[in-house]
Enzyme design. Structure first.
Site, PDB file in Angstrom:
ATOM      1  N   LYS A 142      -9.567  -0.295   2.060  1.00  0.00           N
ATOM      2  CA  LYS A 142      -9.291   1.107   1.733  1.00  0.00           C
ATOM      3  C   LYS A 142      -8.950   1.789   3.025  1.00  0.00           C
ATOM      4  O   LYS A 142      -9.623   2.948   3.216  1.00  0.00           O
ATOM      5  CB  LYS A 142     -10.397   1.580   0.865  1.00  0.00           C
ATOM      6  CG  LYS A 142     -10.229   1.020  -0.580  1.00  0.00           C
ATOM      7  CD  LYS A 142     -11.317   1.882  -1.385  1.00  0.00           C
ATOM      8  CE  LYS A 142     -11.361   1.263  -2.861  1.00  0.00           C
ATOM      9  NZ  LYS A 142     -10.120   0.914  -3.501  1.00  0.00           N
ATOM     10  N   CYS A 143      -8.381   1.383   3.984  1.00  0.00           N
ATOM     11  CA  CYS A 143      -8.034   1.971   5.503  1.00  0.00           C
ATOM     12  C   CYS A 143      -6.687   2.001   5.592  1.00  0.00           C
ATOM     13  O   CYS A 143      -6.011   1.584   5.036  1.00  0.00           O
ATOM     14  CB  CYS A 143      -8.539   0.946   6.394  1.00  0.00           C
ATOM     15  SG  CYS A 143      -8.484   1.293   8.171  1.00  0.00           S
ATOM     16  N   GLY A 144      -6.623   3.243   6.608  1.00  0.00           N
ATOM     17  CA  GLY A 144      -5.043   3.665   6.648  1.00  0.00           C
ATOM     18  C   GLY A 144      -4.536   2.291   7.295  1.00  0.00           C
ATOM     19  O   GLY A 144      -3.293   2.152   7.394  1.00  0.00           O
ATOM     20  N   LEU A 145      -5.062   1.343   7.883  1.00  0.00           N
ATOM     21  CA  LEU A 145      -4.725   0.062   8.687  1.00  0.00           C
ATOM     22  C   LEU A 145      -4.509  -1.024   7.748  1.00  0.00           C
ATOM     23  O   LEU A 145      -4.005  -2.160   7.934  1.00  0.00           O
ATOM     24  CB  LEU A 145      -5.333  -0.328   9.576  1.00  0.00           C
ATOM     25  CG  LEU A 145      -5.518   0.841  10.899  1.00  0.00           C
ATOM     26  CD1 LEU A 145      -6.400   0.433  12.051  1.00  0.00           C
ATOM     27  CD2 LEU A 145      -4.302   1.014  11.586  1.00  0.00           C
ATOM     28  N   THR A 146      -4.829  -0.822   6.579  1.00  0.00           N
ATOM     29  CA  THR A 146      -4.902  -1.918   5.509  1.00  0.00           C
ATOM     30  C   THR A 146      -3.268  -2.539   5.155  1.00  0.00           C
ATOM     31  O   THR A 146      -3.327  -3.763   5.087  1.00  0.00           O
ATOM     32  CB  THR A 146      -5.169  -1.680   4.008  1.00  0.00           C
ATOM     33  OG1 THR A 146      -6.535  -0.989   4.182  1.00  0.00           O
ATOM     34  CG2 THR A 146      -5.327  -2.583   3.072  1.00  0.00           C
TER      35      THR A 146
END
Length: 167
Positions: free
Chosen positions: A34-38
């Site tokens: 659940k990360c912007g970098l996922t």
């Protein structure tokens, strides 16, 4: 102690122990769902597909230490990675990468500087470490570094144990 001496559990149960990777090039990445970098999972999977037959693997290390961005159970994490990004590379158990509970794997990794000279604590999800087939940690990449960037691919090519074309 070599990185390949570290013992760590697998997300799907059993073992993801690093001794089985001795003689292979490994990109160790702390991951989160659940990360912007996922979306980097896509590039990591493409690296796995591109170089696996030449002695390379990505090793994903789920971590929930950065704003609770990996909250799932092992089954939820595995299902998300497989269903959303088609991940086939191995995933370890959910692991602490910083602090008092830092896993021994990350004790073996964090002294390696990245291109900007940073050593020590992991700064965010998707920080990457390259481990050569002999267990030497040879490179560290900032979390924002695209997995398929020229610098990551060059590190892989330089250390691949099985020769092949420069794809």
């Amino acid at each position: 102690m070599s990185v390949f001496d570290v013992r760590i559990g697998s997300l799907q149960g059993g073992s993801a122990d690093l001794p089985q990777y001795r003689g292979r090039a490994v990109l160790v990445v702390n991951v989160a769902s659940k990360c912007g970098l996922t979306p980097q999972y896509e590039g990591l999977q493409r690296l796995q597909e591109r170089f696996a037959d030449r002695g390379f693997t990505v090793l994903g290390v789920p971590c929930d230490q950065f704003m609770g961005q990996e909250p799932g159970t092992p089954d939820e994490i595995a299902e998300f990675c497989s269903a959303t990004y088609g991940v086939t590379f191995p995933l370890t158990e959910k692991t602490d990468v910083n602090g008092e509970g830092r896993h021994s794997l990350y004790h073996a990794l964090v002294d390696t500087p990245d291109g900007g000279g940073h050593t020590g604590d992991i700064r965010w999800n998707f920080e990457k470490f390259f481990v050569a087939p002999d267990g030497t940690v040879t490179a560290r990449f900032d979390p924002r570094t695209d997995p398929e960037s020229d610098e990551v691919v060059a590190a892989i090519h330089q250390a691949l144990p099985v020769p092949g074309s420069r794809d």
